[in-house]
Scaffold this motif. Sequence first.
Motif, PDB file in Angstrom:
ATOM      1  N   ILE A 168       0.858  -1.187   0.000  1.00 15.41           N
ATOM      2  CA  ILE A 168       0.000   0.000   0.000  1.00 15.41           C
ATOM      3  C   ILE A 168       0.894   1.237   0.000  1.00 15.41           C
ATOM      4  N   PRO A 169       0.745   2.127  -0.982  1.00 15.11           N
ATOM      5  CA  PRO A 169       1.660   3.272  -1.092  1.00 15.11           C
ATOM      6  C   PRO A 169       1.499   4.286   0.033  1.00 15.11           C
ATOM      7  N   LEU A 170       2.600   4.960   0.338  1.00 15.81           N
ATOM      8  CA  LEU A 170       2.621   6.014   1.342  1.00 15.81           C
ATOM      9  C   LEU A 170       2.302   7.356   0.696  1.00 15.81           C
ATOM     10  N   VAL A 171       1.663   8.231   1.463  1.00 10.65           N
ATOM     11  CA  VAL A 171       1.520   9.617   1.022  1.00 10.65           C
ATOM     12  C   VAL A 171       1.865  10.511   2.220  1.00 10.65           C
ATOM     13  N   ALA A 172       2.812  11.431   1.999  1.00  7.52           N
ATOM     14  CA  ALA A 172       3.236  12.344   3.061  1.00  7.52           C
ATOM     15  C   ALA A 172       2.248  13.499   3.156  1.00  7.52           C
ATOM     16  N   THR A 173       1.697  13.700   4.347  1.00  2.92           N
ATOM     17  CA  THR A 173       0.737  14.794   4.541  1.00  2.92           C
ATOM     18  C   THR A 173       1.190  15.662   5.708  1.00  2.92           C
ATOM     19  N   ASN A 174       0.539  16.806   5.835  1.00  7.12           N
ATOM     20  CA  ASN A 174       0.877  17.733   6.910  1.00  7.12           C
ATOM     21  C   ASN A 174      -0.407  18.266   7.534  1.00  7.12           C
ATOM     22  N   ARG A 180       0.364  30.338   8.178  1.00  6.22           N
ATOM     23  CA  ARG A 180       1.760  30.744   8.426  1.00  6.22           C
ATOM     24  C   ARG A 180       2.211  30.313   9.820  1.00  6.22           C
ATOM     25  N   LYS A 181       3.501  30.064   9.933  1.00 10.16           N
ATOM     26  CA  LYS A 181       4.048  29.613  11.212  1.00 10.16           C
ATOM     27  C   LYS A 181       3.795  30.644  12.313  1.00 10.16           C
ATOM     28  N   GLU A 182       3.871  31.932  11.962  1.00  7.56           N
ATOM     29  CA  GLU A 182       3.684  32.981  12.973  1.00  7.56           C
ATOM     30  C   GLU A 182       2.238  33.084  13.460  1.00  7.56           C
ATOM     31  N   ASP A 183       1.319  32.376  12.780  1.00  6.10           N
ATOM     32  CA  ASP A 183      -0.085  32.386  13.201  1.00  6.10           C
ATOM     33  C   ASP A 183      -0.407  31.308  14.233  1.00  6.10           C
ATOM     34  N   LEU A 214       0.920  25.532   7.117  1.00  3.40           N
ATOM     35  CA  LEU A 214       1.028  25.086   5.728  1.00  3.40           C
ATOM     36  C   LEU A 214       2.489  25.117   5.266  1.00  3.40           C
ATOM     37  N   LYS A 215       3.117  23.955   5.250  1.00  4.31           N
ATOM     38  CA  LYS A 215       4.521  23.888   4.835  1.00  4.31           C
ATOM     39  C   LYS A 215       4.636  23.950   3.308  1.00  4.31           C
ATOM     40  N   SER A 216       5.749  24.470   2.854  1.00  3.13           N
ATOM     41  CA  SER A 216       6.000  24.538   1.413  1.00  3.13           C
ATOM     42  C   SER A 216       6.405  23.166   0.892  1.00  3.13           C
ATOM     43  N   TYR A 217       6.398  23.034  -0.424  1.00  4.85           N
ATOM     44  CA  TYR A 217       6.859  21.787  -1.045  1.00  4.85           C
ATOM     45  C   TYR A 217       8.287  21.479  -0.599  1.00  4.85           C
ATOM     46  N   GLN A 218       9.136  22.528  -0.565  1.00  9.15           N
ATOM     47  CA  GLN A 218      10.546  22.331  -0.193  1.00  9.15           C
ATOM     48  C   GLN A 218      10.668  21.803   1.243  1.00  9.15           C
ATOM     49  N   GLU A 219       9.891  22.379   2.144  1.00  5.17           N
ATOM     50  CA  GLU A 219       9.931  21.919   3.540  1.00  5.17           C
ATOM     51  C   GLU A 219       9.491  20.465   3.656  1.00  5.17           C
ATOM     52  N   MET A 220       8.431  20.114   2.932  1.00  2.00           N
ATOM     53  CA  MET A 220       7.937  18.733   2.978  1.00  2.00           C
ATOM     54  C   MET A 220       8.963  17.772   2.363  1.00  2.00           C
TER      55      MET A 220
END
Length: 230
Positions: A168-174, A180-183, A214-220
């Motif tokens: 079963i394939p994995l999917v990375a989620t957040n 924003r982090k400051e929120d 909400l992390k960016s694609y790069q962060e994920m």
Amino acid sequence: EQGMHALAVTDHGNMYAAVDFYLQAKQEGIKPIIGCEMYLAPRTRFDKETKEDRSPYHLTLLAKDRVGYQNLLKLASLASIEGFYSRPRIDLELLNKYRAGLVAMSGCAKGEVSQALMAGDKKKAEAAAARYRALFGDDFYLEIMDLGLDEFKELRPRLVEFSRETGIPLVATNDVHCVRKEDIYLQDVLVCIQTNAFLDDDKRLKFETQDFYLKSYQEMAERFADLPEA
């Protein structure tokens, strides 16, 4: 701002944000994906007696098409009309009836598969995964997160191993509770208002890390550099 081509909204147990989200995403040229993080009753949606009934599993559902969207609406409605017990809950009977056009992900650490793996009960995890696979076929994924919490650090290798054993394939989620982090602080204040609690109350409902934004694609990609397939 982050250059994303698509966004999903998966509120807990409801779809009240779906239309506004859809219209604004379309206006910005972003593909809107409508979903819901459903609460799944451990027994049936009509069982409303025990502590177990008050502790439903989490299951993330996404609409692939118009049929899927209509089925999501049906599930979310019946969860409140028929299944409400502490939370709006669906069950396997409803999932079977309204599964067309949906993609299913195993949910956060409170998902049925994850709970079984955390308890060291691989047979129970396999049985749960087999049920979801029978319902959704190739549209069922194992959801894997990294939110800086100990439970996710413990769960991650177990999910990776389970994925390789079952295929079963994995999917990375957040798990996103603000943009924003400051929120994060303001989101914490809102939770206090919602739960009638004070910020200095150590026993209140709160997030233990600063990762629920909400992390960016790069962060994920960095968080899951060892799992590019996810």
